[in-house]
Design an enzyme around this catalytic site. Structure first.
Site, PDB file in Angstrom:
ATOM      1  N   GLY A  15       0.845  -1.179  -0.038  1.00  0.00           N
ATOM      2  CA  GLY A  15       0.089  -0.080   0.010  1.00  0.00           C
ATOM      3  C   GLY A  15       0.934   1.245  -0.129  1.00  0.00           C
ATOM      4  N   ILE A  17       2.394   2.972   2.430  1.00  0.00           N
ATOM      5  CA  ILE A  17       3.535   2.650   3.220  1.00  0.00           C
ATOM      6  C   ILE A  17       4.404   1.547   2.738  1.00  0.00           C
ATOM      7  CG2 ILE A  17       4.285   1.698   5.474  1.00  0.00           C
ATOM      8  CD1 ILE A  17       1.968   3.012   6.985  1.00  0.00           C
ATOM      9  N   CYS A 128       2.809   5.976  13.298  1.00  0.00           N
ATOM     10  CA  CYS A 128       3.437   7.475  13.098  1.00  0.00           C
ATOM     11  C   CYS A 128       3.223   8.561  14.160  1.00  0.00           C
ATOM     12  CB  CYS A 128       2.900   7.930  11.569  1.00  0.00           C
ATOM     13  SG  CYS A 128       1.228   8.196  11.809  1.00  0.00           S
ATOM     14  N   ASN A 267       3.577  11.436   7.999  1.00  0.00           N
ATOM     15  CA  ASN A 267       3.050  10.428   8.690  1.00  0.00           C
ATOM     16  C   ASN A 267       3.719   9.143   8.183  1.00  0.00           C
ATOM     17  OD1 ASN A 267       1.128  10.894   6.461  1.00  0.00           O
ATOM     18  ND2 ASN A 267      -0.002   9.649   7.069  1.00  0.00           N
TER      19      ASN A 267
END
Length: 293
Positions: A15, A17, A128, A267
């Site tokens: 995804g 991240i 995060c 983040n």
């Protein structure tokens, strides 16, 4: 041949991240990505393949079925999947760095306990918000143990992927537990705001700390020292600070740096930067151990 250890790593999850993590792994001299694993075919897996990386779908079971061995696995999937993934990974001997808010493994914040956490094989990066807040809160707790800590995380909706949205309850609970563990406070409250504002704002974390007999001059120095996070996350900065004898307010903002992520996605940047930093520490610790041997 490399003059230092290079860890063979795998990434679970493709995804937002996971894909950014791949680019950060590529820039590290200590890491080589041998496999990217998704639950099913996806745009993220297609991008990984375009980078020339081996990919597969089917989750952690597919990683084991690949027949490859890995020194370290990054779990960038989701909190609901992590327990099963770790159950499968544990017998392999690989180190697992968990980027999901599953709340298992050893909580790790690189500038606070990074070296110590690497003695364990199952490492949690909390969230995060935890990576942004804990360095400051831990530093303040060295001056006075807080009676209460409140953390408000605000991020752009464009940088909150599907897994993040599904795991908000876990995110909050895991971050609260980490705040209590790293500060000793008996009471912590974490709130998360996902904003659709345009232009998208940077990732922002505001901390309110209630503690008796605070020395404002001492805590200012502690807050400034906590900004050593910039060594691996250059977009991290303290934007606001105020202190009285009874309370402390600190705001930090994190902007993504390095070119690939949009600036507002701090983040994603901070938790991935923390993951890579810990993995690099793992590799350099192996070099040190080899030199001693």
């Amino acid at each position: 041949m490399s003059e230092h250890p290079v860890l063979n790593v795998a990434v679970l999850g493709a995804g937002l991240i996971g894909v950014d993590l791949l680019h950060k792994i590529h820039r590290s001299p200590y890491l080589d990505c041998g496999l990217v694993v998704g639950r099913s075919p996806s745009i993220g897996l297609a991008r990984a393949a375009e980078m020339g990386l081996a990919t597969t779908d089917g989750g952690a079971a597919a990683l084991l079925d690949s027949g490859k061995t890995f020194d370290l696995v990054f779990d960038a999937s989701n909190a609901d999947s992590h327990a099963e993934y770790w159950r499968l990974l544990e017998p392999t001997g690989a180190v697992c760095i968990d980027l999901t808010p599953h709340n298992s493994g050893t909580p790790a914040v690189p500038t606070v306990n990074g070296a110590q956490a690497l003695t364990d094989r199952h490492i949690s990066l909390i969230s995060c918000g935890g990576q942004a807040a804990v360095p400051v809160l831990h530093a303040l707790a060295r001056h006075r143990t807080p009676a209460y800590v409140e953390v408000v995380c605000t991020g752009a909706s464009r940088s909150a992927g599907r897994a993040t949205r599904l795991n908000l309850d876990e995110y909050i609970a895991t971050t609260q537990d980490a705040v209590r563990a790293f500060t000793g406070t008996p009471e912590a409250k974490v709130m998360v705001n996902v904003t659709p504002a345009l232009p998208p704002p940077p990732f922002r974390v505001h901390m309110t700390v209630l503690a008796p007999d605070v020395d404002p001059h001492v805590v200012r120095d502690l807050v400034e020292a906590a900004a050593q996070v910039r060594r691996f996350a250059p977009g991290y900065r303290v934007t606001d600070f105020e202190a009285t004898r009874e309370s402390i307010g600190v705001t930090v903002e994190v902007s993504a740096s390095g070119g690939r992520l949009p600036e507002h996605a701090g983040n994603l940047d901070i938790i991935n930067a923390a993951a890579i930093h810990l993995a690099d520490l793992r590799a350099t610790s192996l070099l040190t151990e080899g030199t001693r041997a």
